[in-house]
Design a protein around this motif. Structure first.
Motif, short mmCIF file in Angstrom:
data_model
loop_
_atom_site.label_atom_id
_atom_site.label_comp_id
_atom_site.label_asym_id
_atom_site.label_seq_id
_atom_site.Cartn_x
_atom_site.Cartn_y
_atom_site.Cartn_z
N ASN A 124 12.05 -20.79 6.17
CA ASN A 124 12.66 -20.25 5.05
C ASN A 124 11.94 -19.20 4.48
O ASN A 124 12.49 -18.23 4.03
CB ASN A 124 13.35 -21.14 4.12
N ALA A 125 10.62 -19.24 4.84
CA ALA A 125 9.86 -18.30 4.07
C ALA A 125 8.65 -17.95 5.04
O ALA A 125 8.60 -18.53 5.95
CB ALA A 125 9.23 -18.71 2.59
N ASP A 127 5.36 -17.13 3.60
CA ASP A 127 4.24 -16.84 2.67
C ASP A 127 3.13 -17.81 2.85
O ASP A 127 2.33 -17.89 1.84
CB ASP A 127 4.72 -16.53 1.27
N GLY A 136 11.83 -16.41 7.07
CA GLY A 136 12.57 -15.48 5.97
C GLY A 136 12.95 -14.17 6.56
O GLY A 136 12.74 -13.86 7.68
N ASN A 170 16.79 -15.83 3.95
CA ASN A 170 15.95 -16.15 2.72
C ASN A 170 14.75 -15.32 2.42
O ASN A 170 14.27 -14.58 3.48
CB ASN A 170 15.34 -17.47 2.93
N ARG A 171 14.60 -14.87 1.27
CA ARG A 171 13.63 -14.00 0.76
C ARG A 171 13.90 -12.77 1.09
O ARG A 171 13.04 -11.60 0.86
CB ARG A 171 12.14 -14.28 1.33
N ASP A 174 12.74 -10.24 -1.77
CA ASP A 174 11.20 -9.90 -1.92
C ASP A 174 11.00 -8.93 -1.06
O ASP A 174 9.58 -8.23 -0.92
CB ASP A 174 10.40 -11.21 -1.41
N ASN A 194 17.00 -16.20 -5.14
CA ASN A 194 16.88 -17.29 -4.69
C ASN A 194 17.66 -18.64 -4.99
O ASN A 194 19.11 -18.23 -5.72
CB ASN A 194 15.23 -17.96 -5.09
#
Length: 533
Positions: A124-125, A127, A136, A170-171, A174, A194
């Motif tokens: 999902n991300a 980072d 993401g 997702n994200r 960002d 989010n």
């Protein structure tokens, strides 16, 4: 006061916004209650002129996606449920599996027609060090899939317009520049927020312009996304009427409900006061000795049950507004004389475990997380409503949509999809597919979770779901599920879904070794296949 705009970018006052809501919600009912002797439904009116019409223009296509809805929750959407039980051209695929049952990788599979091991999107991300560029929106962009997505194929190989509304990957919030519009989308209304901002207090990128929504009733995200979808359809219809030219569109409408922590629309906050999570045979499974190491001996107390029941009740409440918005969408299509040539597809990005096998999670191979119903309504068809048991996967959606859009098989083959078009089995009840197997896979641990099952590394809780690959195959009319985990235990699971639909008895030690060897061979072939990047 919030900032709200119509499709042209004009700012709407609160009073105008409420008037718009009243107008759209007052259109014809999507599903009329009562017996079949009463007036026909909006869907029935939509397919009243169905048949082979050589002059019929290319269909508009709407893909509606919800978030974390398990296969048993369709009962909380009575309008949608009745439509797919009563109308010609309605097909429900009940053997439909998610390529990676987690939000971002599932949505990436839908947009690319590729498994995670092909497109590289597992998380999902992006980072954490071991997840860089594999999750993401950032990973999707870095790996170049925005340039090779369904939207790009529609814009390059067909004359379709492309509309995105609601949650993306997702994200997305960002990414820079903030609110950027991904390429190949003609209309973009993307959620910036989010999981704690999925229902109120979020922002959207309206074709690159940031719009803030607060906590008022008209800010409820399901309502906001539904209104934008209807406004976009009306604007498209008006352009067609003025210009006399039918340019078809593909709309990807993404609601955040019923993602937990779910928030109900105020009108629905008191629904289902006594609702509990379904007490399926696997709920709180008392004997997990046959299960893999990561699943054994999980705590299951009264407080766990109360929490699961509360989450399930709130999720169910949040689906009521989605049901109304889909109803209003069909009303708008009917009012604009568009319903008879619009294909509507409904699915969830993945399911969710509500106490099954003592789990409250997704990203795992069990049925409640990895299998969802796929609902398709094609008013051009004359076939009665039916249920289809053919194996399907969300990697099949992109090639199916392109098939509907007119891209022939040789052209689709050049795009290198892992999935195939399901159009044949949707349109012909007697048709079958040569494919007899599909796959699902996940690298589940997220930031802060150990990828092993060493309790010294997980002192505060149970082991996370390990990396796994799953084969679902039909053999002589029986659906088998074979799962291999890639952790220090190398666990395997095997289930006969005809005799054991709740996955209570792992048959791996009872099956003939030669049978297991053949399944293992198929999994190895999948893992070792050439991958297009």
């Amino acid at each position: 006061m919030i900032a709200r705009f119509d499709l042209s970018g004009r700012r709407l006052t609160r009073r105008q916004g409420l008037a718009l809501t009243a107008l759209t919600s007052g259109l014809l009912l999507f599903i009329l209650s009562g017996s079949s002797s009463q007036a026909p439904t909006a869907f029935a009116q939509g397919n009243s002129d169905s048949g082979n019409n050589p002059k019929r223009p290319s269909p508009d296509i709407i893909l509606i996606q919800v978030d974390d809805m398990d296969e048993l929750s369709l009962r909380f959407m009575p309008s949608l449920k009745r439509a797919f039980e009563n109308q010609r051209g309605a097909v429900k695929l009940t053997n439909f599996w998610i390529a990676n049952p987690k939000c971002c990788p599932s949505r990436a599979a839908t947009l690319t027609g590729l498994y995670s091991s092909t497109n590289g999107l597992y998380y999902n991300a992006e980072d954490e060090p071991y997840m860089v560029n594999h999750g993401g929106t950032g990973g999707f962009r870095f790996l170049g899939w925005e340039e090779r997505s369904l939207a790009r194929h529609l814009k390059t190989h067909t004359d379709y317009q492309t509309f995105h509304i609601g949650k993306y990957l997702n994200r997305y919030e960002d990414e820079t520049p903030r609110g950027y519009v991904p390429p190949f989308w003609d209309h973009w209304f993307g959620l910036l927020g989010n999981a704690t901002e999925y229902f109120y207090n979020f922002e959207v990128s309206d074709n690159g312009t940031i719009i803030s929504h607060g906590s008022d009733i008209i800010d409820y995200s399901t309502t906001v996304f539904g209104q934008n979808a209807r406004s976009t359809i009306r604007a498209t219809s008006n352009l067609r009427k003025k210009g006399g030219y039918h340019q078809p569109y593909f709309m990807h409408l993404n609601f955040t409900a019923p993602h937990v922590p779910s928030t109900a629309h105020p009108d629905d906050a008191d629904l289902f006061p006594d609702l509990r999570a379904p007490r399926t045979p696997s709920f709180g499974e008392p004997d997990s000795s046959d299960k893999p190491q990561w699943l054994r001996n999980r705590n299951w107390t009264g407080s766990h049950i109360l929490q699961v029941d509360r989450l399930y009740r709130r999720a169910a409440q949040s689906l009521a507004a989605v049901d109304r918005e889909i109803q209003a969408l069909a009303d708008t299509l009917l009012a604009e004389d568009l319903l008879s040539n619009t294909i509507i597809v409904f699915l969830s990005d993945n399911g969710l475990m509500f106490g099954d096998h003592r789990l409250r999670t997704k990203g795992c191979p069990y049925n409640r997380a990895s299998r969802v119903p796929l609902l398709i309504f094609d008013p051009r068809l004359l076939t009665p409503p039916r249920t289809e048991r053919t194996l399907g996967s969300n990697v099949d959606l992109a090639p199916t949509i392109l098939d509907w859009a007119g891209l022939d098989l040789p052209a689709r083959k050049t795009l290198g999809f892992d999935g195939i078009s399901l159009r044949t089995i949707i349109e012909n009840p007697d048709a079958s597919l040569e494919r007899t197997e599909i796959f699902s896979e996940a690298w589940t641990p997220e930031p802060g979770q150990s990828q092993t099952c060493d309790q010294s590394q997980n002192p505060r809780g149970p082991c996370p779901v390990p990396k796994y690959t799953m084969l679902v195959t039909n053999i002589e009319g029986v659906t088998w599920k074979y799962i291999q985990y890639k952790n220090i235990f190398e666990d395997t699971e095997l289930y006969n879904l005809r005799t054991d639909p709740d996955e209570l008895q792992n048959a791996i030690h009872d099956a003939p070794p030669s049978f297991v060897a053949k399944l293992n061979e198929r999994l190895e072939a999948f893992r070792d296949r050439p991958k297009r990047r």
